[in-house]
Write a protein that holds these residues in place. Sequence first.
Motif, PDB file in Angstrom:
ATOM      1  N   UNK A 208      17.176  54.391  16.732  1.00 50.56           N
ATOM      2  CA  UNK A 208      16.810  54.972  15.453  1.00 50.56           C
ATOM      3  C   UNK A 208      15.600  55.864  15.687  1.00 50.56           C
TER       4      UNK A 208
ATOM      5  N   UNK B  61      12.136  57.212  15.814  1.00 52.31           N
ATOM      6  CA  UNK B  61      10.821  56.575  15.776  1.00 52.31           C
ATOM      7  C   UNK B  61      10.887  55.076  15.934  1.00 52.31           C
ATOM      8  N   UNK B  62      11.923  54.593  16.597  1.00 55.68           N
ATOM      9  CA  UNK B  62      12.076  53.154  16.696  1.00 55.68           C
ATOM     10  C   UNK B  62      10.951  52.568  17.532  1.00 55.68           C
ATOM     11  N   UNK B  63      10.418  51.468  17.075  1.00 52.70           N
ATOM     12  CA  UNK B  63       9.358  50.809  17.801  1.00 52.70           C
ATOM     13  C   UNK B  63       8.014  51.480  17.636  1.00 52.70           C
ATOM     14  N   UNK B  64       7.976  52.526  16.854  1.00 52.71           N
ATOM     15  CA  UNK B  64       6.711  53.213  16.673  1.00 52.71           C
ATOM     16  C   UNK B  64       6.095  52.839  15.341  1.00 52.71           C
ATOM     17  N   UNK B  65       4.786  52.832  15.335  1.00 54.11           N
ATOM     18  CA  UNK B  65       4.056  52.444  14.148  1.00 54.11           C
ATOM     19  C   UNK B  65       3.590  53.711  13.449  1.00 54.11           C
TER      20      UNK B  65
ATOM     21  N   UNK C 168      -0.247  54.561  13.610  1.00 56.97           N
ATOM     22  CA  UNK C 168      -0.925  54.812  14.880  1.00 56.97           C
ATOM     23  C   UNK C 168      -0.791  56.272  15.260  1.00 56.97           C
TER      24      UNK C 168
ATOM     25  N   UNK D  29      -1.535  56.283  20.807  1.00 59.23           N
ATOM     26  CA  UNK D  29      -1.416  54.821  20.766  1.00 59.23           C
ATOM     27  C   UNK D  29       0.045  54.398  20.781  1.00 59.23           C
TER      28      UNK D  29
ATOM     29  N   UNK E  52       1.478  54.493  24.218  1.00 61.40           N
ATOM     30  CA  UNK E  52       1.004  53.351  24.999  1.00 61.40           C
ATOM     31  C   UNK E  52       1.750  52.085  24.606  1.00 61.40           C
ATOM     32  N   UNK E  53       1.753  51.818  23.303  1.00 61.69           N
ATOM     33  CA  UNK E  53       2.368  50.587  22.836  1.00 61.69           C
ATOM     34  C   UNK E  53       3.883  50.640  23.016  1.00 61.69           C
TER      35      UNK E  53
ATOM     36  N   UNK F 119       6.097  48.126  25.062  1.00 61.94           N
ATOM     37  CA  UNK F 119       7.190  47.376  24.428  1.00 61.94           C
ATOM     38  C   UNK F 119       8.471  47.529  25.234  1.00 61.94           C
TER      39      UNK F 119
END
Lengths: 556, 283
Positions: free
Chosen positions: A92, A94-98, A101, A105, A108-109, A113
């Motif tokens: 999807x 932007x999956x896994x993105x906050x 942030x 960031x 990195x995250x 992940x």
Amino acid sequence: MTDAIRISELNKSYRVWRRSRDMLMEALLGRQRHHEFHALRDVSFNVPRGSVVGIMGQNGAGKSTLLRIVAGTLDATSGSVEVAGRISAILELGSGFHAEYSGRENVLLGGMCLGLTRAEVQGRYDEIVDFAELQDFMDQPFRTYSSGMQARLTFAVATCVDPDILIVDEALGVGDARFQLKSFDRIRQFKNRGKSILLVSHSITSIVAICDRAILLEKGRVVADGDPNDVGNLYHEMLFAPREKPDTAASAPVSLLPPDEGSSVVPHGRLEVPKPYAEAANARNADGAALPAGLDALALDILPVTERERRYGLRGIEIISTRIVDAKDRVTRSVDSLAEYKLVCRVRANKPMDDVCFGFHVRDMRGLDLFGWDMLNAGLPPLDPFVAGEERDIAIGFRANLAANHYFMSVTLAHWDGTKEDVRFDAYDLIVKPTPQLFHASLVNLDIAFEPRYVAPKADILTIPLGPFDHDSGYLWKCPISAEGVISDNPENNARSTLAVFEADRRLGPAHTDHATIRRVGKGGYSHWEGWMFLSTSDGTDPNQNGRRYVALLVK
Amino acid sequence: MSLLLTRMFEPRSTVAALQETIGMLRRHRELVVEMTRRELLDRYAGNALGGIWAVAAPLLILGANVFALMYIFRIRFSETDIGGMRYAIFILAGMTPWLAMSDAIGRASTVIVNSANLVKQIVFPSEILPIKLVFATLPSLFAGIFVVFVLNLVSGNGSLFGYLVLLPLCLVYYLVLVTGFVYALAALGVFLRDIRDVTAVILSVSMFLHPIYYPPGAAPRWLGVIFGASPFSHMIWCFHDALFYGQITRPWSWVICPIVSVFLLSLGWRIFRTLRPTFGNAL
């Protein structure tokens, strides 16, 4: 070659509870309160290492469910999925993105992940940002990114982990064309390094462009599995073949029936199956791909009526059917790009009719007019007069200079003065089969003849040093010519008349050089000229004497 | 049912579950650290004081409780407890782990649902999410312990034995016990969203059903039975021993607490592991 993904007999059914209370009651009391929704039924296929497999299907066909099960974020109800290697999935945007942030960031995250260590992500950070081309945005919150930018960053991060298997769900469609090309390139690189890619896309053209194989899902079943071109065709038919329209007697003539011998108007739907269709359907079944009942019907559905047809006019004379026939006069539904076809319209006059012209035009799906033709503009006389009740076929040959897509044809009968007798707008759905050799956004096919031309370093003069001359016979002296060079626009084998020979600054007249022959040898990036130069001296003296040097100019 | 029970208590699978948890922690330790940091920062994102609140908020709650009990209800630990300092230390020693624990447990049932985009969309080790909640309570836990330590210094309470031997053991019990609970709740909360509200109610009620406010001997007898039934009571008694008495006063708790914690962790982990593949269906 081993398989990267092996899926066998995969089934997935969702249990659906109407209310979440029902779920609790079922868990506590054990009485069934759910109904099951089968998202996947007996799906089996393998993805060999180093191949790109595309998955097509209409909305709700089970594509995303399949990808999620392969990616491991969803469990299967039965069947098995074996996966060899590290998986990275873009399921999807932007999956896994906050959203809050910053891009930095999130990279990195997100990388962590996906299983990288912090140091590994930092090591690849520049590469990721370069690929996504978001240098100036990395410190802004992710939510401020446009959807294209989000897709770029997602794709860049997901591919930077260097997975063995990459799963992409429809994420490539969002970026701009340039980024799509870049993504395709990266997918090809992946493939070349022996990685496997599983790709879901609604775009048949991109599936055809990058996949080795395509799988068509319909209602959770594998309907077709094979060459992307063939599967793409099938999918295309599935998408745009008309569904059975509610039959009202009044609108019966709207059906564009390929007329058979004798009766041309069939009052209710499809009664007759013209031979080519029946054959095509049988052939497809013989291929071994098990077609579900619904698809069989699609293949046999001979009414290329589009849902979007609009019709108006006086109807003193009307077009009762429209069909496309190929060079062998077989009715066809999808046409090959650049092949010759005929548009055949059966016309029936409801009363005596004179002074009628025919015209048609072609639009693409977005409604862009691509081509129009009518007898008036073509300078043709009107059709011969009709008597009441007369039926006649109007056949117009054309060449399908169109790229893979589908197009809407409109056909019109009108008078010279513009009075419309029958206008059938967007009446025929013209399907052009995939054209993998064209850029996927092409609308038309310009029938490219690729023949690069090379520009000479000096556009119109080639200097060829001559001599020394050997005595040939009588007053004639000769020397071999051998030179490299390209002359623009020089008629290839007709260079003789354009050779001018100079001795110092003095041009020798034609009388002296009448036996010059030279021809171009060799193909490709250079031309090699070879031949003989004959020189006649008026008194038979040696042209080489006194150290004379000659030069030939090959002139444009 | 009996099969289920025997499987639950089977020592081999308990050990295996523990090994899995520890292996998972080691494998993803960087991600755990990063997620924990994020968890703390996100809660106070946008606040002027930022991450300081992670420590300040629990301290303020502790302070308010102590103030109310000491100066409004005027509870004293004993006749010799001049000014109520000993009682303050006693409350803080028990309430600090309780508040930290209830923070993690209160969030546990929604932690997976809130990170649905991670769990659903990418190949992500979702077992990290509950763990990060537990680790995120450590700053407030340490802040409370530090306050108790300072108060002990001032009033000459506590002992080195308590700090150096009993306190580390307490922390391990705390981590193991809370992690087990959080795993179970996180997994169940995906399917039964009501759990969030149920835990909230239970947490606020059971504050009074645990040996936090009551000086020894002050609670009614029937409450003592309830105390003994909760693993958290034993944990709190252990913290009392470590921080307040500085010696083991309740040896049974020191025996029960590790056994129950390990059992609960392995149970919670196994519940989580069993349900994890089906998360995708409910998100």
